[in-house]
Design a protein around this motif. Structure first.
Motif, PDB file in Angstrom:
ATOM      1  N   UNK A 228      17.804  26.526  -2.985  1.00 13.53           N
ATOM      2  CA  UNK A 228      18.753  26.323  -4.072  1.00 13.53           C
ATOM      3  C   UNK A 228      19.134  27.714  -4.580  1.00 13.53           C
ATOM      4  N   UNK A 229      20.395  27.899  -4.861  1.00 15.14           N
ATOM      5  CA  UNK A 229      20.866  29.217  -5.272  1.00 15.14           C
ATOM      6  C   UNK A 229      20.623  29.479  -6.762  1.00 15.14           C
ATOM      7  N   UNK A 230      20.510  30.762  -7.075  1.00 16.47           N
ATOM      8  CA  UNK A 230      20.388  31.160  -8.475  1.00 16.47           C
ATOM      9  C   UNK A 230      21.593  30.676  -9.276  1.00 16.47           C
ATOM     10  N   UNK A 231      22.770  30.737  -8.667  1.00 11.62           N
ATOM     11  CA  UNK A 231      23.985  30.279  -9.338  1.00 11.62           C
ATOM     12  C   UNK A 231      23.948  28.797  -9.665  1.00 11.62           C
ATOM     13  N   UNK A 232      23.370  28.005  -8.763  1.00 11.92           N
ATOM     14  CA  UNK A 232      23.241  26.572  -9.015  1.00 11.92           C
ATOM     15  C   UNK A 232      22.297  26.325 -10.181  1.00 11.92           C
ATOM     16  N   UNK A 233      21.176  27.036 -10.207  1.00 15.91           N
ATOM     17  CA  UNK A 233      20.240  26.880 -11.326  1.00 15.91           C
ATOM     18  C   UNK A 233      20.893  27.274 -12.647  1.00 15.91           C
ATOM     19  N   UNK A 234      21.660  28.356 -12.642  1.00 18.40           N
ATOM     20  CA  UNK A 234      22.345  28.794 -13.864  1.00 18.40           C
ATOM     21  C   UNK A 234      23.370  27.758 -14.311  1.00 18.40           C
TER      22      UNK A 234
ATOM     23  N   UNK B 148      16.629  31.330 -20.100  1.00 17.71           N
ATOM     24  CA  UNK B 148      17.981  31.634 -19.621  1.00 17.71           C
ATOM     25  C   UNK B 148      18.167  31.137 -18.194  1.00 17.71           C
ATOM     26  N   UNK B 149      17.199  31.387 -17.334  1.00 21.33           N
ATOM     27  CA  UNK B 149      17.244  30.867 -15.967  1.00 21.33           C
ATOM     28  C   UNK B 149      15.952  30.094 -15.711  1.00 21.33           C
ATOM     29  N   UNK B 150      15.976  28.792 -15.970  1.00 15.12           N
ATOM     30  CA  UNK B 150      14.782  27.972 -15.762  1.00 15.12           C
ATOM     31  C   UNK B 150      14.379  27.948 -14.286  1.00 15.12           C
ATOM     32  N   UNK B 151      13.119  27.698 -14.049  1.00 15.21           N
ATOM     33  CA  UNK B 151      12.618  27.602 -12.684  1.00 15.21           C
ATOM     34  C   UNK B 151      13.054  26.318 -12.005  1.00 15.21           C
ATOM     35  N   UNK B 152      12.886  26.267 -10.686  1.00 17.48           N
ATOM     36  CA  UNK B 152      13.332  25.107  -9.918  1.00 17.48           C
ATOM     37  C   UNK B 152      12.293  23.992  -9.861  1.00 17.48           C
ATOM     38  N   UNK B 153      12.759  22.814  -9.504  1.00 14.32           N
ATOM     39  CA  UNK B 153      11.892  21.699  -9.135  1.00 14.32           C
ATOM     40  C   UNK B 153      10.985  22.207  -8.009  1.00 14.32           C
ATOM     41  N   UNK B 154       9.739  21.733  -7.920  1.00 18.24           N
ATOM     42  CA  UNK B 154       8.816  22.236  -6.892  1.00 18.24           C
ATOM     43  C   UNK B 154       9.324  22.097  -5.445  1.00 18.24           C
ATOM     44  N   UNK B 155      10.247  21.194  -5.180  1.00 20.09           N
ATOM     45  CA  UNK B 155      10.784  21.032  -3.831  1.00 20.09           C
ATOM     46  C   UNK B 155      11.691  22.193  -3.430  1.00 20.09           C
TER      47      UNK B 155
ATOM     48  N   UNK C  43      13.337  26.143  -3.317  1.00 17.46           N
ATOM     49  CA  UNK C  43      13.044  27.576  -3.224  1.00 17.46           C
ATOM     50  C   UNK C  43      14.316  28.318  -3.621  1.00 17.46           C
ATOM     51  N   UNK C  44      14.221  29.227  -4.578  1.00 14.62           N
ATOM     52  CA  UNK C  44      15.393  29.936  -5.099  1.00 14.62           C
ATOM     53  C   UNK C  44      15.809  31.049  -4.132  1.00 14.62           C
ATOM     54  N   UNK C  45      17.119  31.067  -3.858  1.00 16.80           N
ATOM     55  CA  UNK C  45      17.714  32.110  -3.019  1.00 16.80           C
ATOM     56  C   UNK C  45      18.930  32.664  -3.758  1.00 16.80           C
ATOM     57  N   UNK C  46      19.341  33.875  -3.423  1.00 17.64           N
ATOM     58  CA  UNK C  46      20.547  34.425  -4.056  1.00 17.64           C
ATOM     59  C   UNK C  46      21.776  33.589  -3.705  1.00 17.64           C
ATOM     60  N   UNK C  47      22.741  33.604  -4.600  1.00 20.33           N
ATOM     61  CA  UNK C  47      24.003  32.925  -4.325  1.00 20.33           C
ATOM     62  C   UNK C  47      24.600  32.306  -5.564  1.00 20.33           C
ATOM     63  N   UNK C  48      25.839  31.851  -5.407  1.00 23.75           N
ATOM     64  CA  UNK C  48      26.570  31.228  -6.504  1.00 23.75           C
ATOM     65  C   UNK C  48      26.275  29.746  -6.603  1.00 23.75           C
TER      66      UNK C  48
ATOM     67  N   UNK D  60      18.609  16.881 -10.565  1.00 24.01           N
ATOM     68  CA  UNK D  60      18.473  18.242 -11.056  1.00 24.01           C
ATOM     69  C   UNK D  60      17.726  19.139 -10.086  1.00 24.01           C
ATOM     70  N   UNK D  61      18.199  20.366  -9.953  1.00 20.74           N
ATOM     71  CA  UNK D  61      17.476  21.393  -9.201  1.00 20.74           C
ATOM     72  C   UNK D  61      16.429  22.051 -10.096  1.00 20.74           C
ATOM     73  N   UNK D  62      16.602  21.922 -11.397  1.00 26.27           N
ATOM     74  CA  UNK D  62      15.685  22.504 -12.379  1.00 26.27           C
ATOM     75  C   UNK D  62      14.346  21.773 -12.367  1.00 26.27           C
ATOM     76  N   UNK D  63      13.300  22.486 -12.748  1.00 22.45           N
ATOM     77  CA  UNK D  63      11.988  21.851 -12.848  1.00 22.45           C
ATOM     78  C   UNK D  63      12.075  20.733 -13.891  1.00 22.45           C
ATOM     79  N   UNK D  64      11.464  19.578 -13.611  1.00 22.54           N
ATOM     80  CA  UNK D  64      11.550  18.456 -14.556  1.00 22.54           C
ATOM     81  C   UNK D  64      10.939  18.721 -15.924  1.00 22.54           C
ATOM     82  N   UNK D  65      10.094  19.752 -16.054  1.00 24.53           N
ATOM     83  CA  UNK D  65       9.505  20.047 -17.370  1.00 24.53           C
ATOM     84  C   UNK D  65      10.564  20.408 -18.404  1.00 24.53           C
ATOM     85  N   UNK D  66      11.744  20.830 -17.950  1.00 25.73           N
ATOM     86  CA  UNK D  66      12.801  21.221 -18.880  1.00 25.73           C
ATOM     87  C   UNK D  66      13.609  20.039 -19.394  1.00 25.73           C
TER      88      UNK D  66
END
Length: 140
Positions: free
Chosen positions: A90-96, A119-126, A128-133, A4-10
């Motif tokens: 990691x892209x915003x689109x991937x997180x979504x 709606x858009x959870x934060x990323x795993x600490x490793x 960094x969110x960047x724009x993109x699909x 997962x690219x999402x933070x593990x807390x989710x």
């Protein structure tokens, strides 16, 4: 395999345990210790790093930290590399995309946790969110 690219807390309990196990498998793949999953698309972003094993080690430390915070007993000794790793984009689109995937899983396994998922959870600490699909390596 889902790293997962999402933070593990989710993640719910099953999701966190599965992520730990699957990332330990990814570590073995990157170390050349297994024949299976060598071409798995989830590993592309780790292989692209200067030190893939350090990157997966940093990812595992994030999972381990969440497990400790929940009172779980994950064996930190299974993390091979303690070296620092560069953050991975990691892209915003991937997180979504992953958030929608996790919502579907939580709807069945843990509806209460699903209700608290942003709606858009934060990323795993490793990461960094960047724009993109959605990332090219993701199987959609």
């Amino acid at each position: 395999m889902r790293v997962w690219s999402l933070h593990p807390r989710y993640l719910d309990q099953k999701g966190l345990v599965a992520c730990w196990r699957e990332t330990l498998l990814a570590q073995k793949v990157l170390l050349g210790e297994t024949k299976g999953y060598r071409n798995h698309p989830q590993l592309i972003r780790f292989r692209a790093q200067p030190d893939p094993v350090a990157s997966v080690g940093a990812y595992l430390r994030g999972i381990h930290d969440e497990a400790v915070a929940r009172g779980y007993n994950f064996d930190e000794g299974k993390i091979v590399s303690r070296s620092p790793a560069e953050r991975i984009d990691v892209t915003e689109g991937q997180l979504a995309f992953e958030a929608a995937h996790l919502r579907a899983k939580l709807e069945v396994r843990d509806p209460a946790r699903r209700a608290t998922l942003p709606q858009l959870p934060g990323p795993h600490p490793l990461f960094r969110v960047v724009p993109g699909g959605v990332e090219d390596w993701e199987k959609v």
